[in-house]
Write a protein that holds these residues in place. Structure first.
Motif, PDB file in Angstrom:
ATOM      1  N   ILE A  94       0.832  -1.216   0.000  1.00 24.37           N
ATOM      2  CA  ILE A  94       0.000   0.000   0.000  1.00 24.37           C
ATOM      3  C   ILE A  94       0.859   1.256   0.000  1.00 24.37           C
ATOM      4  CG2 ILE A  94      -1.941  -1.173   1.101  1.00 24.37           C
ATOM      5  CD1 ILE A  94      -1.155   0.089   3.729  1.00 24.37           C
ATOM      6  N   PHE A  95       2.068   1.180   0.547  1.00 25.32           N
ATOM      7  CA  PHE A  95       2.967   2.332   0.475  1.00 25.32           C
ATOM      8  C   PHE A  95       3.378   2.591  -0.973  1.00 25.32           C
ATOM      9  CE2 PHE A  95       7.572   3.734   0.903  1.00 25.32           C
ATOM     10  CZ  PHE A  95       7.245   5.081   0.972  1.00 25.32           C
ATOM     11  N   TYR A 137       3.159   5.354   4.606  1.00 19.31           N
ATOM     12  CA  TYR A 137       1.903   5.378   3.848  1.00 19.31           C
ATOM     13  C   TYR A 137       0.961   6.453   4.396  1.00 19.31           C
ATOM     14  CZ  TYR A 137      -2.874   4.014   2.699  1.00 19.31           C
ATOM     15  OH  TYR A 137      -4.199   4.035   2.311  1.00 19.31           O
ATOM     16  N   TRP A 164       3.404  -2.119  -7.777  1.00 15.13           N
ATOM     17  CA  TRP A 164       2.909  -2.595  -6.478  1.00 15.13           C
ATOM     18  C   TRP A 164       3.129  -4.098  -6.332  1.00 15.13           C
ATOM     19  CZ3 TRP A 164      -2.707  -0.609  -7.674  1.00 15.13           C
ATOM     20  CH2 TRP A 164      -2.650   0.741  -8.041  1.00 15.13           C
ATOM     21  N   PRO A 170       6.812   1.128   7.000  1.00 15.63           N
ATOM     22  CA  PRO A 170       6.084   1.437   5.752  1.00 15.63           C
ATOM     23  C   PRO A 170       4.663   1.944   5.960  1.00 15.63           C
ATOM     24  CG  PRO A 170       7.244  -0.650   5.544  1.00 15.63           C
ATOM     25  CD  PRO A 170       7.353  -0.243   6.985  1.00 15.63           C
ATOM     26  N   ILE A 171       3.950   1.475   6.978  1.00 13.59           N
ATOM     27  CA  ILE A 171       2.591   1.955   7.191  1.00 13.59           C
ATOM     28  C   ILE A 171       2.593   3.397   7.682  1.00 13.59           C
ATOM     29  CG2 ILE A 171       2.385   1.140   9.581  1.00 13.59           C
ATOM     30  CD1 ILE A 171      -0.358   1.129   6.889  1.00 13.59           C
ATOM     31  N   TYR A 208       2.423  10.017   3.413  1.00 14.11           N
ATOM     32  CA  TYR A 208       2.256  10.425   2.022  1.00 14.11           C
ATOM     33  C   TYR A 208       0.785  10.555   1.645  1.00 14.11           C
ATOM     34  CZ  TYR A 208       7.197  10.142   0.905  1.00 14.11           C
ATOM     35  OH  TYR A 208       8.542  10.389   0.847  1.00 14.11           O
ATOM     36  N   THR A 209      -0.064   9.738   2.234  1.00 17.57           N
ATOM     37  CA  THR A 209      -1.497   9.874   1.965  1.00 17.57           C
ATOM     38  C   THR A 209      -2.031  11.171   2.545  1.00 17.57           C
ATOM     39  OG1 THR A 209      -1.728   7.457   2.052  1.00 17.57           O
ATOM     40  CG2 THR A 209      -3.739   8.750   2.177  1.00 17.57           C
ATOM     41  N   LYS A 225       1.622   2.067  -3.530  1.00 12.05           N
ATOM     42  CA  LYS A 225       0.467   2.630  -4.232  1.00 12.05           C
ATOM     43  C   LYS A 225       0.411   4.135  -4.101  1.00 12.05           C
ATOM     44  CE  LYS A 225      -3.464   0.523  -4.368  1.00 12.05           C
ATOM     45  NZ  LYS A 225      -4.744  -0.150  -4.040  1.00 12.05           N
ATOM     46  N   THR A 226       0.992   4.687  -3.031  1.00 13.71           N
ATOM     47  CA  THR A 226       0.998   6.144  -2.875  1.00 13.71           C
ATOM     48  C   THR A 226       2.071   6.808  -3.737  1.00 13.71           C
ATOM     49  OG1 THR A 226       2.548   6.083  -1.003  1.00 13.71           O
ATOM     50  CG2 THR A 226       0.199   5.900  -0.503  1.00 13.71           C
TER      51      THR A 226
END
Length: 466
Positions: free
Chosen positions: A174-175, A219, A186, A215-216, A222-223, A177-178
């Protein structure tokens, strides 16, 4: 004719995947039925051969399926890609949990893991964390799991690193994906993360768990920068307040990422002529770094370790009296060389996975810079590349001092960032090069990528256990 061929291909993959999942189940049952009965010099030799004969080909098939579908650009076969990734993730989980399946009572006890288990026991017996414990969050939560659900601490020391290791793959997915719009990047990030090339797996220490958790946090960061909403600000603030209590090294990396992200965003706005002067910039990018930096310094200054590190740096720079990790590393290399070991060979054997990721990252940087120069708004990708560069130079710089942690711990973060850029380079080979060089078959690039990822997995597998 083509429709009939596609039907046969789908049936073939369905049969192969079903067969492999069935064989893996049988191999796991056989391995579970043959637990360790005493000391084993090698878990590889003691594990039933059927597991290796099924596990390694299953990983190869899963990697091959995903790579072929990416190269062919068949977006309508997302189910097969998902099953391929699931097969690889299952094989990765089996590799990490092998010591549990074999019935080992404890694992990786010498050094830090045993110390932290002792601190958890002290927390349970006294009702408070030890006064010298700088990173108490892991110990507090695990103590709660022992007290409330009544879980065994020995069981937790085995299962918690495994859970974080599996979640790390999902966090990295998911990181990615940002940062990138292509799903191929991905998926390749997930495949590379399922190759155990990172350091310090299966250890119950705050540093290892915080590395897997990083990483979360990235995520969420950056989100939040992309969305600029309260919905993402609240969880971001929560994790930023917790990270200094988790471990200092990932917190330091977060500060570096904040710094590079601010530079990248501001320079991007200047290049697009959206920023007339410094007062017109959006300071919602900057305030999170002040939260984590002020809280981190305040928390660390409560302990004598902070004062000791300041004195150590002062003595090294001004008085040139204190020792350094570089001197210690040179002594170890000299000792190994005097006993007939080739130092360079030993370094390559231990770190070849990280070396490959770093080399692939270096090869991907010209592609990223070229796209940035041609108007692609890749400020978030540029910020990660800057963070990778600063991390590499920081790890070298910290060898000049005698800090509380070895600079080798930066290898995990370097590999983490390297995975992102390696996945982008491999995605470029699979999807973009074919469009440029239409005369060449995509099978060549697919074979190269499959071979590369499979070698990462095999090398990481045999370096996972001593």
């Amino acid at each position: 004719m083509s429709i009939t061929r596609e039907i046969y291909k789908e049936r073939f993959w369905k049969v192969v995947l079903t067969f492999l999942f069935l064989l893996l189940s049988i191999a796991l049952i056989v391995t579970w039925s043959a637990p360790a009965t005493g000391y084993e010099s090698s878990i590889y030799c003691s594990t039933p051969l059927i597991l290796w004969l099924i596990l390694i080909p299953s990983m190869a098939v899963g990697i091959t399926l995903v790579i072929i579908l990416i190269a062919q650009g068949e977006s309508n076969k997302t189910v097969f890609r998902s099953i391929g990734v699931l097969l690889v993730l299952l094989g990765y989980t089996i590799c990490l949990s092998l010591f549990i399946i074999r019935g080992y009572y404890m694992w990786r006890m010498p050094g830090d893991p045993a110390i932290h288990i002792g601190w958890i026991k002290e927390t349970l017996s006294t009702g408070q964390t030890p006064a010298s414990l700088v990173y108490p969050m892991m110990h507090i939560y695990l103590s709660e799991f022992v007290l409330i659900p009544g879980l065994d601490l020995v069981f937790l020391h085995k299962i918690v690193p495994l859970i974080f290791s599996v979640l790390f793959v999902m966090f990295m997915y998911i990181f990615a994906k940002t940062l990138f719009a292509k799903s191929s990047v991905w998926l390749l990030v997930a495949l590379i993360c399922c190759c155990p090339v990172y350091s310090w797996y299966l250890q119950l220490t705050p540093n290892v768990l915080a590395n897997f958790f990083l990483p979360i946090v990235l995520y969420l960061l950056y989100t939040y920068i992309q969305k600029r909403s309260l919905t993402w600000a609240i969880p971001l603030i929560t994790v930023l307040l917790l990270m200094p209590l988790f471990h200092a090294l990932p917190t330091m990396i977060l500060v570096v990422v904040f710094f590079t992200l601010t530079i990248s965003v501001v320079s991007s706005e200047i290049s697009m002529k959206k920023l007339r002067n410094l007062t017109s910039t959006d300071y919602t990018i900057i305030w999170p770094v002040f939260i984590i930096l002020i809280w981190w310094i305040f928390w660390m200054s409560l302990f004598t370790l902070f004062d000791q590190q300041i004195h150590s740096i002062y003595e090294t720079i001004v008085l040139e009296q204190d020792s350094s990790w570089l001197r210690d590393l040179a002594d170890k290399a000299s000792y190994a060389d005097s006993h007939g070991y080739n130092v360079i060979e030993q370094v390559v054997r231990q770190l070849w996975g990280q070396i490959l990721l770093l080399l692939m990252s270096a090869l991907s940087l010209p592609l990223i810079i070229n796209r940035r120069l041609h108007g692609h708004n890749w400020r978030y990708v540029i910020s990660i590349s800057l963070a990778l560069t600063i991390t590499i130079f920081s790890s070298i710089f910290f060898y000049l001092f005698n800090l509380a942690f070895t600079p080798q711990r930066f290898l995990f973060v370097i590999s983490l960032f390297g995975t992102i850029f390696t996945a982008y380079l491999l995605s470029y080979l699979l999807t973009s090069v074919e469009k440029i060089l239409k005369s060449l078959k995509s099978y060549i690039y697919s074979t190269v990528v499959i071979f590369f990822i499979f070698c990462l997995f095999v090398g990481g597998l045999f370096a996972l256990y001593p």
